[in-house]
Design an enzyme around this catalytic site. Structure first.
Site, short mmCIF file in Angstrom:
data_model
loop_
_atom_site.label_atom_id
_atom_site.label_comp_id
_atom_site.label_asym_id
_atom_site.label_seq_id
_atom_site.Cartn_x
_atom_site.Cartn_y
_atom_site.Cartn_z
N ASN A 50 62.16 6.19 69.18
CA ASN A 50 61.00 5.31 69.35
C ASN A 50 61.54 3.95 69.75
O ASN A 50 62.75 3.73 69.80
CB ASN A 50 60.17 5.24 68.05
CG ASN A 50 60.99 4.74 66.88
OD1 ASN A 50 61.56 3.64 66.92
ND2 ASN A 50 61.11 5.56 65.86
N ASP B 102 64.89 12.75 66.27
CA ASP B 102 65.45 11.41 65.96
C ASP B 102 66.02 11.40 64.55
O ASP B 102 67.16 10.97 64.31
CB ASP B 102 64.31 10.39 66.09
CG ASP B 102 64.78 8.94 66.14
OD1 ASP B 102 63.92 8.04 66.13
OD2 ASP B 102 66.00 8.71 66.19
N TYR C 197 54.88 12.94 69.70
CA TYR C 197 54.18 12.22 70.78
C TYR C 197 53.20 13.10 71.56
O TYR C 197 52.58 12.64 72.52
CB TYR C 197 55.19 11.54 71.71
CG TYR C 197 55.81 10.27 71.13
CD1 TYR C 197 55.45 9.81 69.86
CD2 TYR C 197 56.76 9.54 71.83
CE1 TYR C 197 56.01 8.66 69.33
CE2 TYR C 197 57.33 8.37 71.31
CZ TYR C 197 56.93 7.94 70.05
OH TYR C 197 57.49 6.80 69.52
N1 APR Z 1 67.27 19.77 67.86
C1 APR Z 1 66.62 19.92 69.05
N2 APR Z 1 65.30 19.67 69.20
C2 APR Z 1 64.62 19.26 68.09
C3 APR Z 1 65.23 19.07 66.84
C4 APR Z 1 66.62 19.36 66.75
N3 APR Z 1 67.30 19.21 65.60
N4 APR Z 1 64.27 18.66 65.95
C5 APR Z 1 63.11 18.61 66.64
N5 APR Z 1 63.31 18.98 67.92
C6 APR Z 1 62.36 19.08 69.02
C7 APR Z 1 60.91 19.30 68.66
O1 APR Z 1 60.68 20.68 68.37
C8 APR Z 1 60.25 18.89 69.99
O2 APR Z 1 60.29 19.99 70.89
O3 APR Z 1 62.36 17.85 69.72
C9 APR Z 1 61.18 17.80 70.52
C10 APR Z 1 60.62 16.38 70.45
O4 APR Z 1 59.87 16.24 69.25
P1 APR Z 1 59.99 14.89 68.35
O5 APR Z 1 61.31 14.88 67.70
O6 APR Z 1 58.78 14.83 67.51
O7 APR Z 1 59.99 13.72 69.42
P2 APR Z 1 58.79 13.08 70.27
O8 APR Z 1 57.65 14.00 70.44
O9 APR Z 1 59.47 12.53 71.49
O10 APR Z 1 58.29 11.89 69.34
C11 APR Z 1 59.17 10.81 69.12
O11 APR Z 1 58.94 10.99 66.76
O12 APR Z 1 60.65 11.33 65.31
C12 APR Z 1 59.85 10.37 65.86
O13 APR Z 1 61.23 8.40 65.86
C13 APR Z 1 60.64 9.40 66.69
O14 APR Z 1 58.78 7.93 66.89
C14 APR Z 1 59.56 8.88 67.58
C15 APR Z 1 58.73 10.12 67.86
#
Ligand code: APR
Length: 170
Positions: A24, A34, A121
Site C-alpha cells: 500500500n 504484503d 483491492y
Molecule cells: N504468496 C503469493 N501470493 C499471495 C500470498 C503469498 N504468500 N498471499 C496472498 N497472495 C495473493 C492473493 O491471493 C492475491 O491473489 O496476492 C494477491 C494480491 O492480494 P493482496 O495481498 O490482498 O493484495 P492487493 O489486492 O494488491 O491489496 C493490497 O492489501 O495487504 C494489503 O497492505 C496491502 O493495503 C495493501 C492491500
C-alpha cells in the site's frame, strides 16, 4: 528470449533475484502478500521501508530481501478497484511496467509477481491477468537483462487463469 511462466506457491519461498510485493502507499506492511513478505523478510524490512517515504499507486521501489530467499523485493502499489472507470487498468499496467523497468535497471534476471490488486483491492482477476501478461510480454522484448518472469499464484483458480492465457498465446 525470456521465459514467462505461472506457478502456484507462497511467493516468500521463491529463490529469485526479486519478488514483487503488492503493497500500500505507506510501504509499512499490511495483510495478504504484503503481510506475508514482511513476516518472512523480518523486522529489518520495515525499518528500511520507513526510509522510503511511501510509494504512489502504479509506482515501484526496491529494497533488499533481508531474510527472504529472494535477493530483492520490488514494492508496488496496485489500484483499488472502483468501477473500471477511474484509470484502474492503466495504473495496474504501470505497476508491472515500473517493476520491470526497476528490475532491468538493477540488472536482475529472475522476477516473480503476485496477482497484484486482486485480493483486498478487489480488481477483477480475469481482467487483471490479461493486463499482467500483455504488459509483461510487450516489455520483455526490450529488457535484455530479464531472463525469467514468474506469475506466482497463491490460489489454484489464479494459476488456472494464467495457464489458460499463456497457453493461448502464439
Ligand atoms: N504468496 C503469493 N501470493 C499471495 C500470498 C503469498 N504468500 N498471499 C496472498 N497472495 C495473493 C492473493 O491471493 C492475491 O491473489 O496476492 C494477491 C494480491 O492480494 P493482496 O495481498 O490482498 O493484495 P492487493 O489486492 O494488491 O491489496 C493490497 O492489501 O495487504 C494489503 O497492505 C496491502 O493495503 C495493501 C492491500
Amino acid at each position: 528470449m525470456s521465459i514467462l511462466r505461472a506457478l502456484q506457491a507462497d511467493i516468500t519461498t521463491l529463490n529469485v533475484d526479486a519478488i514483487v510485493n503488492a503493497a500500500n502507499t505507506t510501504l509499512l506492511g499490511g495483510g495478504g502478500v504484503d503481510g506475508a513478505i514482511h513476516r518472512a523478510a523480518g523486522p529489518e524490512l520495515l525499518a528500511f521501508c520507513h526510509t522510503l517515504g511511501g510509494c504512489r499507486t502504479g509506482e515501484a521501489k526496491i529494497t533488499p530481501g533481508f531474510r527472504l530467499p529472494s535477493r530483492h523485493i520490488l514494492h508496488t502499489v496496485g489500484p483499488i478497484w472502483r468501477d473500471g472507470r477511474h484509470g484502474e487498468a492503466a495504473l495496474l499496467a504501470a505497476c508491472y511496467r515500473n517493476c520491470l523497468e526497476l528490475a532491468n535497471a538493477a540488472q536482475l534476471a529472475t522476477l516473480a509477481f503476485p496477482c497484484i490488486s486482486t485480493g483486498v483491492y478487489r480488481y477483477p482477476p480475469d481482467e487483471a491477468v490479461g493486463i499482467a501478461v500483455t504488459t509483461v510480454r510487450a516489455m520483455l522484448e526490450r529488457l535484455p537483462e530479464l531472463r525469467e518472469v514468474i506469475f506466482c499464484c497463491f490460489l489454484p483458480e489464479d494459476l488456472r487463469r494464467y495457464e489458460r492465457l499463456l497457453a493461448s498465446l502464439p
